[in-house]
Design an enzyme around this catalytic site. Structure first.
Site, PDB file in Angstrom:
ATOM      1  N   LYS A  61     -31.771   7.791  36.592  1.00 41.07           N
ATOM      2  CA  LYS A  61     -31.100   7.660  35.384  1.00 41.07           C
ATOM      3  C   LYS A  61     -29.551   8.033  35.594  1.00 41.07           C
ATOM      4  O   LYS A  61     -28.850   7.424  34.950  1.00 41.07           O
ATOM      5  CB  LYS A  61     -31.727   8.559  34.308  1.00 41.07           C
ATOM      6  N   ARG A  90     -36.160  14.689  23.943  1.00 37.27           N
ATOM      7  CA  ARG A  90     -37.291  14.823  25.172  1.00 37.27           C
ATOM      8  C   ARG A  90     -38.801  15.029  24.379  1.00 37.27           C
ATOM      9  O   ARG A  90     -39.779  14.899  25.226  1.00 37.27           O
ATOM     10  CB  ARG A  90     -36.993  16.128  25.629  1.00 37.27           C
ATOM     11  N   ARG A 125     -34.565  15.774  49.698  1.00 37.76           N
ATOM     12  CA  ARG A 125     -33.550  16.613  49.564  1.00 37.76           C
ATOM     13  C   ARG A 125     -33.700  17.823  50.457  1.00 37.76           C
ATOM     14  O   ARG A 125     -34.486  18.473  50.377  1.00 37.76           O
ATOM     15  CB  ARG A 125     -33.389  16.869  47.981  1.00 37.76           C
ATOM     16  N   ARG A 182     -34.919  23.725  48.967  1.00 38.24           N
ATOM     17  CA  ARG A 182     -35.164  24.636  47.943  1.00 38.24           C
ATOM     18  C   ARG A 182     -36.521  24.388  47.406  1.00 38.24           C
ATOM     19  O   ARG A 182     -37.269  23.408  47.882  1.00 38.24           O
ATOM     20  CB  ARG A 182     -34.305  24.070  46.965  1.00 38.24           C
ATOM     21  N   ARG A 207     -43.680  19.217  38.625  1.00 39.15           N
ATOM     22  CA  ARG A 207     -42.680  18.910  37.845  1.00 39.15           C
ATOM     23  C   ARG A 207     -42.948  17.535  37.321  1.00 39.15           C
ATOM     24  O   ARG A 207     -42.420  17.363  36.149  1.00 39.15           O
ATOM     25  CB  ARG A 207     -41.381  19.107  38.572  1.00 39.15           C
TER      26      ARG A 207
END
Length: 216
Positions: free
Chosen positions: A14, A89, A128, A162, A173
Site C-alpha cells: 500500500k 480501520r 526484513r 526484530r 499480525r
C-alpha cells in the site's frame, strides 16, 4: 476528482502504491499518524483531546479520530482529491467517514484492495532484517544489501531480525488485520465502489492496474 482509500494487509504494498498515486494524480495524502502528530503539535482542540487519551495510555476513540479526519478534509489541498491512509480501520469508522464525506460533499469515489495471499505476505514480511550498528533496514526479497553481508550505509556486518518480523509473529499480525480488513471490503463492495488488484505482481504492474481503475 478522486477520493480514495487503499485496503490491504501489512506487506501488500500500500505504501509504495500510495506514493505513486499521489505523484501521478496530485492527491492530498492523508495519514492518520501524521494527522495526530500535526494536531497535537499545533495544539488544536481536537489535537489536545486526542493527546489526553494518548498521555493516559488509552486508545483514541473513533469519534475523536473522525473529528480529526473531518478537520483535515476541510483543508485546501484536498480540493483536487485525497487518498486516506490508516482510516477507516473498522466498519464503525467507515460509517463515520461516510457521514463526514456527505457533510463536506467529498464522497469516496474509489476503494481499491491490494490482494496478496497470506503465504506471500509472510515471506515478504519475515524477510526484513536490520543492521545492528546503524539500524538500516533491508529485505532479503525486495531490498537486499548491495554486497552480501555488508551494510550499504555503514559497512557493518552484524544483522538481526526484530521480534515482530519473525514468521510466527507475522502470521498472528496478519490474522488480526484480516479480521478488520474483510468486513471493510464487504462494506465497500456493497456500496459498489470496491475494486481489487493483484498485489503479487511487480510494483509497476500493480500501479498500472490501479491507474486503469482510477482513469475510468
Amino acid at each position: 476528482m478522486i477520493n480514495l482509500i487503499l485496503l490491504g494487509l501489512p506487506g501488500a504494498g500500500k505504501g509504495t502504491a500510495s506514493e505513486r498515486i499521489v505523484d501521478e494524480f496530485h492527491l492530498a495524502h492523508i495519514s492518520t499518524g501524521d494527522m495526530f502528530r500535526e494536531a497535537i503539535a499545533n495544539e488544536t482542540p481536537v489535537g489536545l483531546e486526542a493527546k489526553s487519551y494518548i498521555d493516559n495510555g488509552n486508545l483514541v476513540p473513533d469519534e475523536v479520530t473522525a473529528k480529526l479526519v473531518e478537520e483535515r478534509l476541510q483543508q485546501k489541498d484536498t480540493e483536487k482529491g485525497f487518498i486516506l491512509d490508516g482510516f477507516p480501520r473498522t466498519t464503525v469508522q467507515a460509517e463515520l467517514l461516510e457521514d463526514i464525506t456527505k457533510r463536506l460533499d467529498k464522497r469516496l469515489t474509489n476503494v481499491i484492495s491490494i490482494d496478496v495471499s497470506e503465504d506471500v505476505l509472510i515471506k515478504r514480511l519475515s524477510a526484513r532484517y536490520m543492521c545492528k550498528a546503524c539500524g538500516a533496514t533491508y529485505n532479503k526479497i525486495s531490498n537486499p544489501t548491495k554486497v552480501e553481508g555488508k551494510c550499504d550505509r555503514c559497512g557493518g556486518s552484524e544483522f538481526y531480525q526484530r521480534d515482530d518480523d519473525k514468521p510466527e509473529v507475522v502470521k498472528n499480525r496478519l490474522e488480526v488485520n484480516k479480521k478488520m480488513n474483510t468486513p471493510l471490503k464487504d462494506f465497500y463492495d456493497k456500496k459498489g465502489i470496491l475494486s481489487s488488484v493483484n498485489g503479487e505482481q511487480t510494483p509497476d504492474k500493480v500501479f498500472e492496474e490501479i491507474y486503469d481503475i482510477l482513469k475510468k
